[in-house]
Design a protein around this motif. Structure first.
Motif, PDB file in Angstrom:
ATOM      1  N   ASN A  91       0.855  -1.182   0.000  1.00 57.30           N
ATOM      2  CA  ASN A  91       0.000   0.000   0.000  1.00 57.30           C
ATOM      3  C   ASN A  91       0.896   1.240   0.000  1.00 57.30           C
ATOM      4  OD1 ASN A  91      -2.028   1.857   0.268  1.00 57.30           O
ATOM      5  ND2 ASN A  91      -2.702   1.184   2.276  1.00 57.30           N
ATOM      6  N   PRO A  92       1.558   1.486  -1.143  1.00 59.34           N
ATOM      7  CA  PRO A  92       2.484   2.621  -1.193  1.00 59.34           C
ATOM      8  C   PRO A  92       1.734   3.946  -1.247  1.00 59.34           C
ATOM      9  CG  PRO A  92       2.301   1.621  -3.347  1.00 59.34           C
ATOM     10  CD  PRO A  92       1.508   0.755  -2.405  1.00 59.34           C
ATOM     11  N   PRO A  93       2.430   5.035  -0.998  1.00 58.44           N
ATOM     12  CA  PRO A  93       1.811   6.350  -1.181  1.00 58.44           C
ATOM     13  C   PRO A  93       1.310   6.490  -2.623  1.00 58.44           C
ATOM     14  CG  PRO A  93       3.912   6.568  -0.076  1.00 58.44           C
ATOM     15  CD  PRO A  93       3.810   5.147  -0.535  1.00 58.44           C
ATOM     16  N   PHE A  94       0.204   7.162  -2.804  1.00 56.01           N
ATOM     17  CA  PHE A  94      -0.394   7.285  -4.134  1.00 56.01           C
ATOM     18  C   PHE A  94       0.294   8.393  -4.937  1.00 56.01           C
ATOM     19  CE2 PHE A  94      -4.614   5.546  -2.297  1.00 56.01           C
ATOM     20  CZ  PHE A  94      -4.063   4.288  -2.213  1.00 56.01           C
ATOM     21  N   VAL A  95       1.561   8.162  -5.198  1.00 54.36           N
ATOM     22  CA  VAL A  95       2.400   9.041  -6.010  1.00 54.36           C
ATOM     23  C   VAL A  95       2.805   8.197  -7.216  1.00 54.36           C
ATOM     24  CG1 VAL A  95       4.583  10.311  -6.088  1.00 54.36           C
ATOM     25  CG2 VAL A  95       3.227  10.251  -3.970  1.00 54.36           C
ATOM     26  N   PRO A  96       2.557   8.655  -8.445  1.00 52.22           N
ATOM     27  CA  PRO A  96       2.814   7.806  -9.610  1.00 52.22           C
ATOM     28  C   PRO A  96       4.194   7.147  -9.628  1.00 52.22           C
ATOM     29  CG  PRO A  96       1.635   9.758 -10.293  1.00 52.22           C
ATOM     30  CD  PRO A  96       1.982   9.946  -8.828  1.00 52.22           C
ATOM     31  N   GLU A  97       5.236   7.869  -9.282  1.00 52.86           N
ATOM     32  CA  GLU A  97       6.583   7.293  -9.318  1.00 52.86           C
ATOM     33  C   GLU A  97       6.760   6.205  -8.265  1.00 52.86           C
ATOM     34  OE1 GLU A  97       6.546  11.354 -11.009  1.00 52.86           O
ATOM     35  OE2 GLU A  97       5.896  10.582  -9.079  1.00 52.86           O
ATOM     36  N   VAL A  98       6.175   6.383  -7.100  1.00 53.12           N
ATOM     37  CA  VAL A  98       6.285   5.379  -6.034  1.00 53.12           C
ATOM     38  C   VAL A  98       5.447   4.156  -6.381  1.00 53.12           C
ATOM     39  CG1 VAL A  98       5.950   4.925  -3.576  1.00 53.12           C
ATOM     40  CG2 VAL A  98       6.782   7.154  -4.321  1.00 53.12           C
ATOM     41  N   LEU A  99       4.265   4.368  -6.955  1.00 53.70           N
ATOM     42  CA  LEU A  99       3.431   3.244  -7.390  1.00 53.70           C
ATOM     43  C   LEU A  99       4.149   2.423  -8.458  1.00 53.70           C
ATOM     44  CD1 LEU A  99       0.018   5.096  -7.566  1.00 53.70           C
ATOM     45  CD2 LEU A  99       0.563   3.217  -6.016  1.00 53.70           C
ATOM     46  N   ALA A 100       4.789   3.091  -9.412  1.00 52.62           N
ATOM     47  CA  ALA A 100       5.531   2.380 -10.460  1.00 52.62           C
ATOM     48  C   ALA A 100       6.709   1.610  -9.871  1.00 52.62           C
ATOM     49  CB  ALA A 100       6.015   3.377 -11.522  1.00 52.62           C
ATOM     50  N   PHE A 101       7.403   2.217  -8.920  1.00 53.62           N
ATOM     51  CA  PHE A 101       8.524   1.547  -8.256  1.00 53.62           C
ATOM     52  C   PHE A 101       8.039   0.283  -7.550  1.00 53.62           C
ATOM     53  CE2 PHE A 101      10.830   0.770  -4.323  1.00 53.62           C
ATOM     54  CZ  PHE A 101      12.137   0.644  -4.770  1.00 53.62           C
ATOM     55  N   ALA A 102       6.950   0.400  -6.793  1.00 59.85           N
ATOM     56  CA  ALA A 102       6.423  -0.753  -6.058  1.00 59.85           C
ATOM     57  C   ALA A 102       5.980  -1.856  -7.014  1.00 59.85           C
ATOM     58  CB  ALA A 102       5.270  -0.320  -5.155  1.00 59.85           C
ATOM     59  N   ALA A 147       7.375 -19.289  -1.981  1.00 54.64           N
ATOM     60  CA  ALA A 147       6.017 -18.900  -2.365  1.00 54.64           C
ATOM     61  C   ALA A 147       5.738 -17.467  -1.910  1.00 54.64           C
ATOM     62  CB  ALA A 147       5.012 -19.854  -1.745  1.00 54.64           C
ATOM     63  N   LEU A 148       5.261 -16.648  -2.848  1.00 54.83           N
ATOM     64  CA  LEU A 148       4.971 -15.247  -2.552  1.00 54.83           C
ATOM     65  C   LEU A 148       3.588 -14.879  -3.059  1.00 54.83           C
ATOM     66  CD1 LEU A 148       8.333 -13.629  -3.696  1.00 54.83           C
ATOM     67  CD2 LEU A 148       7.411 -13.554  -1.381  1.00 54.83           C
ATOM     68  N   SER A 149       2.916 -14.014  -2.319  1.00 51.26           N
ATOM     69  CA  SER A 149       1.677 -13.406  -2.801  1.00 51.26           C
ATOM     70  C   SER A 149       1.630 -11.970  -2.300  1.00 51.26           C
ATOM     71  CB  SER A 149       0.447 -14.190  -2.330  1.00 51.26           C
ATOM     72  OG  SER A 149       0.319 -14.138  -0.927  1.00 51.26           O
ATOM     73  N   PHE A 150       0.993 -11.109  -3.096  1.00 50.69           N
ATOM     74  CA  PHE A 150       0.897  -9.690  -2.768  1.00 50.69           C
ATOM     75  C   PHE A 150      -0.526  -9.213  -2.975  1.00 50.69           C
ATOM     76  CE2 PHE A 150       5.261 -10.412  -3.946  1.00 50.69           C
ATOM     77  CZ  PHE A 150       5.973  -9.690  -2.998  1.00 50.69           C
ATOM     78  N   LEU A 151      -1.016  -8.431  -2.047  1.00 52.01           N
ATOM     79  CA  LEU A 151      -2.278  -7.719  -2.187  1.00 52.01           C
ATOM     80  C   LEU A 151      -1.893  -6.253  -2.350  1.00 52.01           C
ATOM     81  CD1 LEU A 151      -5.397  -7.428  -1.940  1.00 52.01           C
ATOM     82  CD2 LEU A 151      -4.971  -6.920   0.459  1.00 52.01           C
ATOM     83  N   ALA A 152      -2.166  -5.693  -3.518  1.00 51.23           N
ATOM     84  CA  ALA A 152      -1.780  -4.312  -3.787  1.00 51.23           C
ATOM     85  C   ALA A 152      -2.988  -3.394  -3.628  1.00 51.23           C
ATOM     86  CB  ALA A 152      -1.204  -4.186  -5.189  1.00 51.23           C
ATOM     87  N   VAL A 153      -2.816  -2.334  -2.875  1.00 51.82           N
ATOM     88  CA  VAL A 153      -3.844  -1.314  -2.696  1.00 51.82           C
ATOM     89  C   VAL A 153      -3.410  -0.117  -3.525  1.00 51.82           C
ATOM     90  CG1 VAL A 153      -5.046   0.152  -1.041  1.00 51.82           C
ATOM     91  CG2 VAL A 153      -4.312  -2.144  -0.360  1.00 51.82           C
ATOM     92  N   VAL A 154      -4.186   0.191  -4.560  1.00 50.16           N
ATOM     93  CA  VAL A 154      -3.843   1.285  -5.461  1.00 50.16           C
ATOM     94  C   VAL A 154      -5.085   2.115  -5.746  1.00 50.16           C
ATOM     95  CG1 VAL A 154      -1.894   0.060  -6.510  1.00 50.16           C
ATOM     96  CG2 VAL A 154      -4.167  -0.170  -7.489  1.00 50.16           C
ATOM     97  N   PRO A 155      -4.905   3.374  -6.149  1.00 52.84           N
ATOM     98  CA  PRO A 155      -6.059   4.219  -6.438  1.00 52.84           C
ATOM     99  C   PRO A 155      -6.660   3.901  -7.803  1.00 52.84           C
ATOM    100  CG  PRO A 155      -4.052   5.427  -6.869  1.00 52.84           C
ATOM    101  CD  PRO A 155      -3.645   4.098  -6.262  1.00 52.84           C
ATOM    102  N   ASP A 156      -7.934   4.217  -7.964  1.00 57.48           N
ATOM    103  CA  ASP A 156      -8.600   4.128  -9.261  1.00 57.48           C
ATOM    104  C   ASP A 156      -8.657   5.531  -9.837  1.00 57.48           C
ATOM    105  OD1 ASP A 156     -10.146   3.748 -11.491  1.00 57.48           O
ATOM    106  OD2 ASP A 156     -11.963   3.239 -10.393  1.00 57.48           O
ATOM    107  N   TRP A 157      -7.694   5.845 -10.685  1.00 53.44           N
ATOM    108  CA  TRP A 157      -7.624   7.175 -11.284  1.00 53.44           C
ATOM    109  C   TRP A 157      -8.167   7.172 -12.701  1.00 53.44           C
ATOM    110  CZ3 TRP A 157      -1.935   8.033  -9.448  1.00 53.44           C
ATOM    111  CH2 TRP A 157      -1.929   8.444  -8.113  1.00 53.44           C
ATOM    112  N   GLY A 158      -9.015   6.191 -12.990  1.00 53.95           N
ATOM    113  CA  GLY A 158      -9.536   6.058 -14.348  1.00 53.95           C
ATOM    114  C   GLY A 158     -10.461   7.185 -14.771  1.00 53.95           C
ATOM    115  N   GLY A 159     -11.065   7.875 -13.823  1.00 53.33           N
ATOM    116  CA  GLY A 159     -11.960   8.976 -14.157  1.00 53.33           C
ATOM    117  C   GLY A 159     -13.348   8.532 -14.557  1.00 53.33           C
ATOM    118  N   GLY A 160     -13.594   7.214 -14.542  1.00 51.13           N
ATOM    119  CA  GLY A 160     -14.904   6.700 -14.908  1.00 51.13           C
ATOM    120  C   GLY A 160     -15.883   6.776 -13.753  1.00 51.13           C
ATOM    121  N   ALA A 161     -17.102   6.375 -14.034  1.00 49.57           N
ATOM    122  CA  ALA A 161     -18.135   6.357 -13.000  1.00 49.57           C
ATOM    123  C   ALA A 161     -17.824   5.287 -11.965  1.00 49.57           C
ATOM    124  CB  ALA A 161     -19.492   6.092 -13.632  1.00 49.57           C
TER     125      ALA A 161
END
Length: 85
Positions: free
Chosen positions: A44-55, A70-84
């Motif tokens: 759950n990185p800060p919602f900064v485009p460069e940090v999200l890309a790094f993560a 064995a690895l698994s990740f749950l990623a929490v990211v923003p929805d910046w799609g602009g859609g409904a």
């Protein structure tokens, strides 16, 4: 990526490990990825485009490393799609 005031788990990576190690930080979010060998993680990185890309790149590297367990990740990211919503 957490801080002592917003973490839910005993172990986490943080932005300021020198200050936060006493509170459970495993080290720098930006530098300690090589320590991850196996397990399940929330990312759950800060919602900064460069940090999200790094993560995203680091998670991809870890998942592609055949020497890791064995690895698994749950990623929490923003929805910046602009859609409904």
């Amino acid at each position: 990526f957490a801080a002592p005031l917003n973490c839910r788990f005993e172990r986490y990576f943080s932005a300021f490990p020198a200050l936060e190690r006493a509170f459970g930080s495993l080290g720098s979010f930006f530098d300690e990825w090589s320590r991850i060998e196996q397990g399940s993680f929330e990312v759950n990185p800060p919602f900064v485009p460069e940090v999200l890309a790094f993560a995203a790149a680091k998670v991809g590297e870890l998942l592609g490393d055949g020497a890791k367990g064995a690895l698994s990740f749950l990623a929490v990211v923003p929805d910046w799609g602009g859609g409904a919503s």
